[in-house]
Design a protein around this motif. Structure first.
Motif, PDB file in Angstrom:
ATOM      1  N   MET A   1       1.162  -1.204   0.056  1.00 28.46           N
ATOM      2  CA  MET A   1      -0.762   0.310   0.121  1.00 28.46           C
ATOM      3  C   MET A   1       0.932   1.172  -0.078  1.00 28.46           C
ATOM      4  O   MET A   1       1.874   1.009   0.616  1.00 28.46           O
ATOM      5  N   SER A   2       0.979   2.379  -1.005  1.00 25.28           N
ATOM      6  CA  SER A   2       1.346   3.245  -0.986  1.00 25.28           C
ATOM      7  C   SER A   2       1.567   4.237  -0.120  1.00 25.28           C
ATOM      8  O   SER A   2       0.024   4.539   0.771  1.00 25.28           O
ATOM      9  N   GLU A   3       2.268   4.997   0.808  1.00 26.33           N
ATOM     10  CA  GLU A   3       2.409   5.934   2.022  1.00 26.33           C
ATOM     11  C   GLU A   3       2.028   7.093   1.093  1.00 26.33           C
ATOM     12  O   GLU A   3       2.017   7.405   0.477  1.00 26.33           O
ATOM     13  N   THR A   4       0.455   7.961   1.367  1.00 25.09           N
ATOM     14  CA  THR A   4       0.150   9.256   1.364  1.00 25.09           C
ATOM     15  C   THR A   4       0.744  10.131   2.106  1.00 25.09           C
ATOM     16  O   THR A   4       1.106   9.973   3.842  1.00 25.09           O
ATOM     17  N   LEU A   5       1.334  11.406   2.326  1.00 24.38           N
ATOM     18  CA  LEU A   5       2.017  12.280   2.707  1.00 24.38           C
ATOM     19  C   LEU A   5       0.351  13.678   2.650  1.00 24.38           C
ATOM     20  O   LEU A   5       0.791  14.015   1.579  1.00 24.38           O
ATOM     21  N   SER A   6       0.231  14.049   3.675  1.00 26.06           N
ATOM     22  CA  SER A   6      -0.169  15.542   3.415  1.00 26.06           C
ATOM     23  C   SER A   6       0.016  17.131   4.518  1.00 26.06           C
ATOM     24  O   SER A   6       0.761  16.850   4.529  1.00 26.06           O
ATOM     25  N   LEU A   7       0.322  18.196   3.502  1.00 26.94           N
ATOM     26  CA  LEU A   7       1.323  19.155   3.622  1.00 26.94           C
ATOM     27  C   LEU A   7       0.351  19.795   4.753  1.00 26.94           C
ATOM     28  O   LEU A   7      -0.393  20.022   4.052  1.00 26.94           O
ATOM     29  N   ALA A   8       0.884  20.050   5.849  1.00 21.41           N
ATOM     30  CA  ALA A   8      -0.675  20.884   6.998  1.00 21.41           C
ATOM     31  C   ALA A   8      -0.288  22.088   6.173  1.00 21.41           C
ATOM     32  O   ALA A   8       1.239  22.850   6.425  1.00 21.41           O
ATOM     33  N   PRO A   9      -1.002  22.750   7.054  1.00 23.62           N
ATOM     34  CA  PRO A   9      -0.947  24.424   6.701  1.00 23.62           C
ATOM     35  C   PRO A   9      -0.179  25.206   7.373  1.00 23.62           C
ATOM     36  O   PRO A   9       0.365  26.382   6.964  1.00 23.62           O
ATOM     37  N   GLN A  10       0.509  25.507   8.313  1.00 22.06           N
ATOM     38  CA  GLN A  10       2.247  25.057   8.655  1.00 22.06           C
ATOM     39  C   GLN A  10       2.685  25.321   8.739  1.00 22.06           C
ATOM     40  O   GLN A  10       4.295  25.208   8.798  1.00 22.06           O
TER      41      GLN A  10
ATOM     42  N   SER B   1      11.414  16.492   5.049  1.00 19.04           N
ATOM     43  CA  SER B   1      12.346  15.743   5.060  1.00 19.04           C
ATOM     44  C   SER B   1      12.680  15.739   3.210  1.00 19.04           C
ATOM     45  O   SER B   1      12.344  15.315   2.919  1.00 19.04           O
ATOM     46  N   ALA B   2      13.137  14.953   3.368  1.00 17.59           N
ATOM     47  CA  ALA B   2      13.753  15.056   1.466  1.00 17.59           C
ATOM     48  C   ALA B   2      13.018  13.359   1.259  1.00 17.59           C
ATOM     49  O   ALA B   2      12.084  14.043  -0.015  1.00 17.59           O
ATOM     50  N   ARG B   3      12.423  12.377   2.614  1.00 22.35           N
ATOM     51  CA  ARG B   3      11.841  11.557   2.128  1.00 22.35           C
ATOM     52  C   ARG B   3      10.381  12.170   1.605  1.00 22.35           C
ATOM     53  O   ARG B   3       9.033  11.331   0.770  1.00 22.35           O
ATOM     54  N   GLU B   4      10.225  12.704   3.051  1.00 23.11           N
ATOM     55  CA  GLU B   4       8.580  13.713   2.520  1.00 23.11           C
ATOM     56  C   GLU B   4       8.335  14.093   1.729  1.00 23.11           C
ATOM     57  O   GLU B   4       7.361  14.046   0.921  1.00 23.11           O
ATOM     58  N   LEU B   5      10.181  14.978   1.172  1.00 23.61           N
ATOM     59  CA  LEU B   5       8.987  16.021  -0.033  1.00 23.61           C
ATOM     60  C   LEU B   5       9.081  14.904  -1.436  1.00 23.61           C
ATOM     61  O   LEU B   5       8.476  14.996  -2.387  1.00 23.61           O
TER      62      LEU B   5
ATOM     63  N   LEU C   1       5.770  15.118  -3.757  1.00 22.14           N
ATOM     64  CA  LEU C   1       6.251  14.685  -5.656  1.00 22.14           C
ATOM     65  C   LEU C   1       5.520  14.299  -6.225  1.00 22.14           C
ATOM     66  O   LEU C   1       4.671  14.277  -6.832  1.00 22.14           O
ATOM     67  N   ARG C   2       5.981  12.777  -5.543  1.00 21.22           N
ATOM     68  CA  ARG C   2       5.218  11.535  -6.106  1.00 21.22           C
ATOM     69  C   ARG C   2       3.051  12.480  -6.069  1.00 21.22           C
ATOM     70  O   ARG C   2       2.700  11.765  -7.438  1.00 21.22           O
ATOM     71  N   GLU C   3       2.647  12.450  -5.399  1.00 26.95           N
ATOM     72  CA  GLU C   3       1.268  12.915  -5.308  1.00 26.95           C
ATOM     73  C   GLU C   3       0.892  13.888  -6.222  1.00 26.95           C
ATOM     74  O   GLU C   3      -0.470  13.798  -6.429  1.00 26.95           O
ATOM     75  N   GLU C   4       1.724  15.468  -6.181  1.00 33.51           N
ATOM     76  CA  GLU C   4       1.436  15.985  -7.354  1.00 33.51           C
ATOM     77  C   GLU C   4       1.485  15.244  -8.555  1.00 33.51           C
ATOM     78  O   GLU C   4       1.134  16.360  -9.074  1.00 33.51           O
ATOM     79  N   MET C   5       2.508  14.655  -9.335  1.00 33.14           N
ATOM     80  CA  MET C   5       2.547  14.602  -9.794  1.00 33.14           C
ATOM     81  C   MET C   5       1.005  13.734 -10.241  1.00 33.14           C
ATOM     82  O   MET C   5       1.079  13.890 -11.328  1.00 33.14           O
ATOM     83  N   VAL C   6       0.915  12.990  -9.640  1.00 31.69           N
ATOM     84  CA  VAL C   6      -0.346  12.289  -9.851  1.00 31.69           C
ATOM     85  C   VAL C   6      -1.491  12.794  -9.869  1.00 31.69           C
ATOM     86  O   VAL C   6      -1.775  12.902 -11.445  1.00 31.69           O
ATOM     87  N   ARG C   7      -1.324  13.863  -8.913  1.00 30.06           N
ATOM     88  CA  ARG C   7      -3.134  14.807  -9.149  1.00 30.06           C
ATOM     89  C   ARG C   7      -2.575  15.665 -10.711  1.00 30.06           C
ATOM     90  O   ARG C   7      -3.135  16.233 -11.125  1.00 30.06           O
TER      91      ARG C   7
END
Length: 417
Positions: free
Chosen positions: A1-10, A17-21, A25-31
């Motif tokens: 299952m792919s990992e998802t990450l949401s950038l909090a407003p603050q 981190s580089a991993r989080e970025l 980036l992967r999520e934004e590309m899919v979008r």
């Protein structure tokens, strides 16, 4: 299952981190891929008559104007849209997409636009005689690979597929005999379809005339190959060549000057742009098309009886005289439409206030427009007015929501006559 990450407003990007970025980036590309696929569907719907309803001859020209962009990227975007979505015939029957599985994967965000391009490039090379099931298997194999591989691997698999489906490659072309022939068939609506061939010398002479007329003008973003396809550009170039020949003093037409067309239409219909007109006593055209012809033509008054029989014919009078045309050429220096650089000899005079509505044939009510922009102005929501005795154009709301006026910034530059 792919990992998802949401950038909090603050959170800021520098706090990740580089991993989080990388995950973000992967999520934004899919979008982004999904959003482009939605653009594809919108463009495909506009291609089914919508662009023409807005006055554009092709959906590519409409997309280029809305995006304020020109170049191969717009052409690629439109091509992706048309091959991954179904279209409709004149009677409304749905025509399946050329690459439906690639379209589905793009809408899911599983493959990128570049993957779609590679897949379509392979499908276009499959011979038309290939069975449908083999073609479907080829697309399915390419799409499944694209879901997990790069574009270079798509090309490699495409070569293997084509080697299996078409081992002999395309058949060599037959060279036509070095003779000249022109076939044409005139349809009931007055349009004509041409076919023929030329010997090498005749072809070279003809293309030497057509090629410059069909090319986009230098430094002119409004006249690029994306707004008109190659066939349409050469069709327009051919008509420009005909117009130039017809205006020659030794042209073998009836008047010895510009070629004359006989257009008959009741004045009330011409003003209202309703009903039909008759072109050369044979072909029906719309009243709107008749108004385009009426901008720059000869007027021959004719009195008809109640049965439509001519009783009296007056003398021909050209609306736009040579003297007026010279003044317009000096003032507008060619097509007055924003960013167009067509020279005066390739332009027609257009009445700002239509002649049929009482507009005067005088310099203050006339502008020079090339044939392409003349048709666009008549058929679309672009508007024109004179400001300080100079033409000013306003685009439709779907191009500029604020409808900011524009003028031709190139009129101050010298152009060839």
């Amino acid at each position: 299952m792919s990992e998802t990450l949401s950038l909090a407003p603050q959170q800021e990007l520098w706090q990740l981190s580089a991993r989080e970025l990388a995950v973000l980036l992967r999520e934004e590309m899919v979008r982004w891929w999904r959003q482009e696929a939605r653009l594809h569907r919108i463009i495909a719907h506009l291609d089914n008559g919508g662009a023409r309803n807005l006055g554009y001859t092709s959906v590519t020209g409409l997309v280029a104007d809305i995006a304020r962009c020109s170049g191969p990227e717009v052409k690629k975007l439109v091509k992706r849209a048309l091959v991954t979505n179904p279209s409709h015939s004149i009677d409304g029957t749905e025509i399946p997409a050329a690459a439906p599985l690639a379209g589905d994967a793009a809408r899911e965000g599983e493959i990128s636009p570049e993957h779609v391009d590679k897949i379509v490039r392979v499908l276009e090379k499959i011979p038309a005689t290939t069975p449908v099931e083999d073609r479907e298997f080829a697309e399915r194999s390419l799409v499944e690979l694209a879901r997990k591989a790069g574009t270079s691997q798509i090309s490699k698999l495409g070569k293997e597929i084509l080697g299996h489906l078409d081992p002999d490659g395309p058949e060599p072309r037959d060279t036509p005999d070095p003779t000249r022939a022109l076939h044409f068939h005139q349809r009931k609506d007055g349009s004509a379809k041409f076919d023929g061939y030329l010997d090498p010398i005749s072809a070279a002479k003809t293309l030497a005339l057509l090629d410059p007329l069909a090319q986009s003008q230098p430094n002119d973003p409004s006249d690029d190959p994306l707004r008109r396809g190659r066939a349409e550009r050469y069709g327009d170039a051919f008509m420009e060549m005909v117009a130039l020949a017809a205006s020659h003093p030794e042209s073998p037409n009836r008047s010895g000057g510009r070629a004359d067309l006989i257009v008959t239409i009741p004045l009330a219909d011409l003003k209202a742009e309703l009903g039909k007109a008759c072109l050369d006593m044979v072909t029906d055209i719309t009243a709107s098309e008749a108004r385009i012809l009426a901008c720059d033509c000869k007027i021959i008054p004719m009195m008809l009886d109640g049965k439509g029989q001519p009783l009296e014919v007056g003398r021909a009078k050209r609306l736009v005289t040579d003297a007026i045309r010279y003044i317009l050429a000096v003032r507008d220096k060619g097509c007055a439409f924003p960013n167009c650089s067509r020279s005066p000899r390739h332009c027609e005079a257009h009445h700002v206030v239509a002649w049929a509505h009482g507009g005067l044939t005088e310099v203050g009510n006339l502008v020079l427009l090339c044939a392409h922009h003349h048709r666009l102005l008549h058929r679309s929501d672009w508007t024109l007015r004179m400001v300080n005795e100079l033409p000013e154009f306003t685009p439709p709301e779907f191009i500029d929501p604020w409808r900011r006026s524009r003028s031709n910034r190139h009129t101050a530059q010298p152009r060839a006559a």
